[in-house]
Design a protein around this motif. Structure first.
Motif, PDB file in Angstrom:
ATOM      1  N   ALA A 120      10.328  -4.920 103.624  1.00  0.00           N
ATOM      2  CA  ALA A 120      10.083  -3.592 103.282  1.00  0.00           C
ATOM      3  C   ALA A 120       8.707  -3.626 102.630  1.00  0.00           C
ATOM      4  O   ALA A 120       8.279  -4.605 101.955  1.00  0.00           O
ATOM      5  N   ARG A 121       7.819  -2.545 102.598  1.00  0.00           N
ATOM      6  CA  ARG A 121       6.841  -2.147 101.882  1.00  0.00           C
ATOM      7  C   ARG A 121       7.053  -1.249 100.553  1.00  0.00           C
ATOM      8  O   ARG A 121       7.917  -0.618 100.426  1.00  0.00           O
ATOM      9  N   ALA A 122       6.320  -1.786  99.601  1.00  0.00           N
ATOM     10  CA  ALA A 122       6.602  -0.764  98.276  1.00  0.00           C
ATOM     11  C   ALA A 122       5.962   0.668  98.607  1.00  0.00           C
ATOM     12  O   ALA A 122       4.740   0.646  98.921  1.00  0.00           O
ATOM     13  N   ILE A 123       6.655   1.602  98.363  1.00  0.00           N
ATOM     14  CA  ILE A 123       6.308   2.855  98.691  1.00  0.00           C
ATOM     15  C   ILE A 123       6.260   3.549  97.034  1.00  0.00           C
ATOM     16  O   ILE A 123       7.392   3.519  96.559  1.00  0.00           O
ATOM     17  N   TYR A 124       5.139   3.714  96.493  1.00  0.00           N
ATOM     18  CA  TYR A 124       5.412   4.296  95.140  1.00  0.00           C
ATOM     19  C   TYR A 124       4.976   5.890  95.177  1.00  0.00           C
ATOM     20  O   TYR A 124       4.046   6.416  96.193  1.00  0.00           O
ATOM     21  N   VAL A 125       5.606   6.585  94.410  1.00  0.00           N
ATOM     22  CA  VAL A 125       5.338   8.084  94.186  1.00  0.00           C
ATOM     23  C   VAL A 125       5.337   8.491  92.891  1.00  0.00           C
ATOM     24  O   VAL A 125       5.826   7.699  92.013  1.00  0.00           O
ATOM     25  N   ALA A 126       4.857   9.443  92.536  1.00  0.00           N
ATOM     26  CA  ALA A 126       5.102  10.363  91.334  1.00  0.00           C
ATOM     27  C   ALA A 126       6.126  11.029  91.412  1.00  0.00           C
ATOM     28  O   ALA A 126       6.415  11.875  92.607  1.00  0.00           O
ATOM     29  N   LEU A 127       7.072  11.189  90.498  1.00  0.00           N
ATOM     30  CA  LEU A 127       8.186  11.707  90.553  1.00  0.00           C
ATOM     31  C   LEU A 127       8.516  12.874  89.337  1.00  0.00           C
ATOM     32  O   LEU A 127       8.061  12.462  88.119  1.00  0.00           O
ATOM     33  N   GLY A 128       8.897  14.033  89.675  1.00  0.00           N
ATOM     34  CA  GLY A 128       8.862  14.886  88.532  1.00  0.00           C
ATOM     35  C   GLY A 128      10.460  15.545  88.454  1.00  0.00           C
ATOM     36  O   GLY A 128      10.981  15.791  89.748  1.00  0.00           O
ATOM     37  N   LEU A 129      11.176  15.858  87.572  1.00  0.00           N
ATOM     38  CA  LEU A 129      12.480  16.217  87.561  1.00  0.00           C
ATOM     39  C   LEU A 129      12.580  17.275  86.518  1.00  0.00           C
ATOM     40  O   LEU A 129      11.799  17.530  85.462  1.00  0.00           O
ATOM     41  N   ASP A 130      13.303  18.410  86.764  1.00  0.00           N
ATOM     42  CA  ASP A 130      13.698  19.372  85.978  1.00  0.00           C
ATOM     43  C   ASP A 130      14.972  19.679  85.971  1.00  0.00           C
ATOM     44  O   ASP A 130      15.755  19.770  86.740  1.00  0.00           O
ATOM     45  N   ILE A 131      15.699  19.590  84.695  1.00  0.00           N
ATOM     46  CA  ILE A 131      16.924  19.689  84.418  1.00  0.00           C
ATOM     47  C   ILE A 131      17.410  21.030  83.508  1.00  0.00           C
ATOM     48  O   ILE A 131      16.520  21.086  82.346  1.00  0.00           O
ATOM     49  N   ILE A 132      18.193  21.937  83.775  1.00  0.00           N
ATOM     50  CA  ILE A 132      18.135  23.037  83.295  1.00  0.00           C
ATOM     51  C   ILE A 132      19.586  23.680  82.949  1.00  0.00           C
ATOM     52  O   ILE A 132      20.463  23.297  83.844  1.00  0.00           O
ATOM     53  N   ASP A 133      19.900  23.827  81.745  1.00  0.00           N
ATOM     54  CA  ASP A 133      21.255  24.301  81.478  1.00  0.00           C
ATOM     55  C   ASP A 133      21.058  25.845  81.290  1.00  0.00           C
ATOM     56  O   ASP A 133      20.543  26.453  80.177  1.00  0.00           O
ATOM     57  N   GLU A 134      21.579  26.351  82.040  1.00  0.00           N
ATOM     58  CA  GLU A 134      21.423  28.082  82.355  1.00  0.00           C
ATOM     59  C   GLU A 134      22.013  28.801  81.002  1.00  0.00           C
ATOM     60  O   GLU A 134      21.747  29.808  80.592  1.00  0.00           O
ATOM     61  N   GLN A 135      23.109  27.997  80.369  1.00  0.00           N
ATOM     62  CA  GLN A 135      23.860  29.002  79.541  1.00  0.00           C
ATOM     63  C   GLN A 135      23.037  28.750  77.878  1.00  0.00           C
ATOM     64  O   GLN A 135      22.923  29.895  77.390  1.00  0.00           O
ATOM     65  N   THR A 136      22.539  27.477  77.993  1.00  0.00           N
ATOM     66  CA  THR A 136      21.711  27.518  76.496  1.00  0.00           C
ATOM     67  C   THR A 136      20.304  27.721  76.750  1.00  0.00           C
ATOM     68  O   THR A 136      19.583  27.861  75.735  1.00  0.00           O
ATOM     69  N   GLY A 137      19.790  27.410  77.740  1.00  0.00           N
ATOM     70  CA  GLY A 137      18.660  27.842  78.174  1.00  0.00           C
ATOM     71  C   GLY A 137      17.687  26.524  77.937  1.00  0.00           C
ATOM     72  O   GLY A 137      16.508  26.668  78.072  1.00  0.00           O
ATOM     73  N   ARG A 138      18.378  25.567  77.392  1.00  0.00           N
ATOM     74  CA  ARG A 138      17.682  24.126  77.434  1.00  0.00           C
ATOM     75  C   ARG A 138      17.028  23.801  78.924  1.00  0.00           C
ATOM     76  O   ARG A 138      17.500  23.809  79.658  1.00  0.00           O
ATOM     77  N   HIS A 139      15.837  23.142  78.612  1.00  0.00           N
ATOM     78  CA  HIS A 139      15.358  22.594  79.595  1.00  0.00           C
ATOM     79  C   HIS A 139      14.556  21.009  79.431  1.00  0.00           C
ATOM     80  O   HIS A 139      13.950  21.081  78.517  1.00  0.00           O
ATOM     81  N   PHE A 140      14.995  20.231  80.350  1.00  0.00           N
ATOM     82  CA  PHE A 140      14.525  19.030  80.146  1.00  0.00           C
ATOM     83  C   PHE A 140      13.595  18.872  81.466  1.00  0.00           C
ATOM     84  O   PHE A 140      13.658  19.139  82.583  1.00  0.00           O
ATOM     85  N   ARG A 141      12.134  18.345  80.917  1.00  0.00           N
ATOM     86  CA  ARG A 141      11.122  18.153  82.198  1.00  0.00           C
ATOM     87  C   ARG A 141      10.986  16.617  82.219  1.00  0.00           C
ATOM     88  O   ARG A 141      10.395  16.116  80.801  1.00  0.00           O
ATOM     89  N   TYR A 142      10.909  15.671  83.187  1.00  0.00           N
ATOM     90  CA  TYR A 142      10.441  14.386  83.013  1.00  0.00           C
ATOM     91  C   TYR A 142       9.299  14.358  84.018  1.00  0.00           C
ATOM     92  O   TYR A 142       9.564  14.548  85.349  1.00  0.00           O
ATOM     93  N   VAL A 143       8.209  13.719  83.706  1.00  0.00           N
ATOM     94  CA  VAL A 143       7.205  13.130  84.605  1.00  0.00           C
ATOM     95  C   VAL A 143       7.060  11.752  84.832  1.00  0.00           C
ATOM     96  O   VAL A 143       6.926  10.968  83.689  1.00  0.00           O
ATOM     97  N   VAL A 144       7.176  11.215  85.832  1.00  0.00           N
ATOM     98  CA  VAL A 144       6.901   9.809  86.173  1.00  0.00           C
ATOM     99  C   VAL A 144       5.999   9.502  87.031  1.00  0.00           C
ATOM    100  O   VAL A 144       5.884   9.783  88.096  1.00  0.00           O
ATOM    101  N   PRO A 145       4.776   9.268  86.433  1.00  0.00           N
ATOM    102  CA  PRO A 145       3.346   8.970  87.178  1.00  0.00           C
ATOM    103  C   PRO A 145       3.469   8.076  88.356  1.00  0.00           C
ATOM    104  O   PRO A 145       2.820   8.405  89.264  1.00  0.00           O
ATOM    105  N   ARG A 146       4.371   6.930  88.403  1.00  0.00           N
ATOM    106  CA  ARG A 146       4.546   5.974  89.105  1.00  0.00           C
ATOM    107  C   ARG A 146       5.831   5.534  89.409  1.00  0.00           C
ATOM    108  O   ARG A 146       6.482   4.873  88.293  1.00  0.00           O
TER     109      ARG A 146
END
Length: 192
Positions: A120-146
């Motif tokens: 296996a070769r190491a495959i590196y990516v940037a990862l972005g994640l958005d998690i949203i609670d539509e009832q409360t409007g709370r928004h989590f955003r995670y940025v993983v550069p590598r």
């Protein structure tokens, strides 16, 4: 006093992939820009985040409890299951760079072919994640550069399951230094 608006359900979420070094949003409201691609539909199990910390414990001579505990290592992982068969999903699951894939067929029937690597070769990516609670409007955003895929679920092909790719990503220190994960979380006031 207790406040039910502080209770969050991650009922909706999105994942994005980019090449390592891609420019990430600097806040919660900026769209994922050029170089980021939508990961597609994520299985309804959603996102599982795990935080593992290793520590070294020092005991004193004649003491039954630790006299000091020092952090040694910290690993952050994110697990999600991709349901769409895309070149990126195949690349991440099989550890094959997209550049090593060839096009087969034409038109709507066009696909890809590639050889499974012996190692296996190491495959590196940037990862972005958005998690949203539509009832409360709370928004989590995670940025993983590598990030690197550190674990893969089995792919099951049967009538009761989707052909999907369960992937666990380990957040790594970016090649230029910095933090493995940048977090933005709305509707969380700091104490006064």
């Amino acid at each position: 006093m207790a406040n039910t608006n502080n209770v969050t359900v991650g009922g909706k979420g999105f994942a994005y992939f980019g090449d390592v070094g891609v420019t990430a949003p600097a806040d919660l409201t900026t769209n994922w820009g050029v170089g980021w691609g939508d990961a597609g539909i994520i299985l309804d199990d959603g996102l599982t985040e795990a935080l593992n910390e290793d520590e070294t414990t020092f005991n004193g001579w004649g003491y039954n409890s630790p006299i000091r505990i020092e952090p040694k290592a910290r690993t952050i992982t994110f697990k999600l299951t991709l349901t769409e068969v895309t070149a990126r999903a195949l690349s991440l699951y099989y550890s094959v760079p997209i550049a090593d894939m060839s096009v087969i067929g034409t038109g709507a029937d066009a696909g890809v072919e590639f050889d499974d690597p012996e190692t296996a070769r190491a495959i590196y990516v940037a990862l972005g994640l958005d998690i949203i609670d539509e009832q409360t409007g709370r928004h989590f955003r995670y940025v993983v550069p590598r990030a690197k895929v550190s674990d893969r679920d089995n792919v099951e092909d049967k009538a009761e399951s989707l052909h999907s790719f369960g992937l666990t990503f380990t957040a790594m220190v970016p090649t230029t230094g910095g933090t493995p994960v940048k977090r933005f979380i709305s509707r969380v006031p700091l104490p006064v």
